[in-house]
Design a protein around this motif. Sequence first.
Motif, short mmCIF file in Angstrom:
data_model
loop_
_atom_site.label_atom_id
_atom_site.label_comp_id
_atom_site.label_asym_id
_atom_site.label_seq_id
_atom_site.Cartn_x
_atom_site.Cartn_y
_atom_site.Cartn_z
N THR A 178 11.50 27.25 10.02
CA THR A 178 11.17 26.06 9.24
C THR A 178 9.84 26.20 8.48
O THR A 178 9.79 25.90 7.29
N SER A 179 8.81 26.67 9.16
CA SER A 179 7.50 26.73 8.50
C SER A 179 7.47 27.73 7.34
O SER A 179 6.63 27.66 6.47
N HIS A 180 8.43 28.66 7.32
CA HIS A 180 8.45 29.69 6.25
C HIS A 180 9.34 29.29 5.08
O HIS A 180 9.42 30.04 4.10
N GLY B 239 9.13 27.23 2.77
CA GLY B 239 8.47 26.96 1.48
C GLY B 239 7.98 28.22 0.79
O GLY B 239 7.52 28.18 -0.35
N LYS C 267 17.89 21.80 9.07
CA LYS C 267 16.75 21.57 9.98
C LYS C 267 17.06 22.12 11.37
O LYS C 267 16.23 22.81 11.98
N ILE D 217 13.89 27.48 1.21
CA ILE D 217 14.57 26.18 1.15
C ILE D 217 15.38 26.05 -0.14
O ILE D 217 16.46 25.45 -0.14
#
Lengths: 528, 235
Positions: B124-126, B128, B115, B93
């Motif tokens: 999306t979940s990765h 971070g 998004k 991100i």
Amino acid sequence: MKKVWTLLKTDCCNILGLNTLRYSKDSKAKRRSITLMIAYAAVLIMLVAYPLLLANGLRAMNVHDLIPEYFLCITSLIIFFFSFFQAGGYLFQTKNFDMIVSLPLKPGVILFSRFLRLYLGYFGMTVLVMVPSSILYGRWTAKGGSYYAMLFISCILIPLIPMALASLFGSLIHAWTVRLKHRTLFSTVANLLLMVVILGMSWGPSFFANRISLDQVMNFSDTMSQQILRYYPPAALFNSALVNGNAVSYLLFAVLSILLFLLFFAVASWKYMYICQNMQVHEASGNYKFKGLKTNSIGKALYLKELKYYFSCPIYIMNTIVGYLFIIVATVVVLIMGDPSRAMELPFSILDYVPFVMVFLCCMSSTTASSISLEGAHWWLPLSLPVSTRDIMKSKLLVNMTLAVPTIVLCNIALQIRFGFVWYEFLLNMIIPVVCCFYISVLGLVMNCRYPLFEWKSEVVPVKQGGATMLTMLIGSLSLAPFVGVVALCSALLPGLVLFMEVMMTGILGVAGAALFYYLSGMDLKRL
Amino acid sequence: MLSISHLTKTYKGNKAAVDDLSLTIENGDIYGFIGHNGAGKTTTIKCIMGILDYERGEITLDGHSIKKEPIYCKSQIAYIPDNPDIYEHLTGIQYLNFICDIYQVSKEQRDRDIKKFADAFEMTSHLGDLISSYSHGMKQKLALISAFAHEPKLLILDEPFVGLDPKASLLLKETMRELCTKGCSIFFSTHVLEVAEKLCNKIAIIKDGALITAGSTAELTHGKSLEEVFMEVVQ
């Protein structure tokens, strides 16, 4: 051994750009290699010349019997710090780990070839520092053949203890931090703490607490030698062997060197695969929830990206924060112990030279000299993004200034509170190092643009072994020397002019820095 | 849109990597660029992106020269190299936000598009996690999201399908078509001739730095497969 030699040869074939010089069809790259070789030759000459001058100085003070241990201590200390910063990153580099490990080689062979590569460099340095001054000493004291035999064999042994100790500390820190979640943070903090402890020990309170008298200052080498001997006992064995021809001491020195090396090698070989494998494992939680994003200007985005890179790379931090750490440690020592010149009964105050001490230490630490090379395989990104050369350079410059300015300002405020300088002295104490640091930072960028090194496997290569880093320190020191010289001359001959000269010289360096930055801003980065 | 006129790039040692190459990419084109290894595809792409300098010729984007107005031209283009070496010290991100900052994408647009594409590529979940923990395919997906997020006029992709899983590959093809219906142009190199044949409305074939043939896919193939045409012209 054949496999070690093959690995070593492959690893060393482009040292000083030799392979580029042999096979490249790019005349610019060849010119760069030749310039680098000339610069390294200048450093080698300095490595020989300084010890010779020092040896003559010690003889003039009639303490020439200290020469062997004195140079042993200096060489060992330099090798220890160099190895400490290099060992972890170089010995356990993971960039080509998969390829190397897939070859039919034992881990010990890989590790030994890497250790040997470092060792050869330090062996060369030992020869340059130790041999000429020790030959002089041998001639002054009419030593026999056994002295020279011991001296030459010692050159093989001397790098072993500091390298083994530094690599052992480095390996243990690596092994401890490699499985931690925030291993970069822990590894950096552990390394820095160890460095501060060593600095504290060598600069420690005993230096001032003993209230050294003027007589002792005259025998400073003796005092310093005793100080180092306390922390480096092998020097006593070495001295006893070379000065008094004591064969037992020499044998003990040799056995100690070899044993410590074997101990390190056993520990490192045992943990080698564990460390390398775990260094490749990255924490991935995979539970990110999308949140709103913050916007930044182009300049701020580039600066934050540079700052994040700096704090994510322990090798980069360790090798570029030394000078600033020295400033902080020296300030704390002076704050606690008071003006050292009084304790040493010097005819002048060292506090008058605070800005120059800071300038010298900042010179050791520019992050900019390797910041472009460190882009490495990512260099396509700044080239393909819609950003100007000026913005890229500014972001790299600001990282160094972010480290330098708070260190300089806070240390000067602390010194001001303790010693109460006149207001303009206080201002100059801050402005001179900040301006010089700006100049050195820009010089580092110029040097890195002239001598970029994008193909590397470990950050150690651009940070520690890059020609740009060495040239920045060399040219930086040489261009700052006239400043210090003029001010010192004025304070001796025309004290009324000191302030004027300081302001003028600071102005000249500021303008030189700005002019260099203007030149950089117009540079076509794709031609690097 | 993009005009390449008599582009010549010679590497040191006088080997012409690209020799007098001329191409025009119109709005809405999906232009495939094919050739064998070492033919000069990546060199041409790097010249377009201003990563490599060139001796002769002119590259313009809507009349703006890449040499004289590099920042303007780059601000209109998104580029993904064959091996996306992206900043591994950043999280996914952080990297996307960095690219959006550089292209000065508004907060609303970046919130929406990142998004949208991150969800589509199942990233999306990765986002971070540090990029250093990503696989090659995940890095490729992240680079694609960063390219789509700033709505470029021209998308330049070097071997974009390498490393992508079948689902991501399909999604990329759909997104490429969708972008082109909105007026975006795409110029990409590939060795996967079936993909080029199905996806591209125009194709150029390069051999030893020189353009062998270029034109609409239909005209070029004349009922044959692209593989057959390619083998005929490069022999």
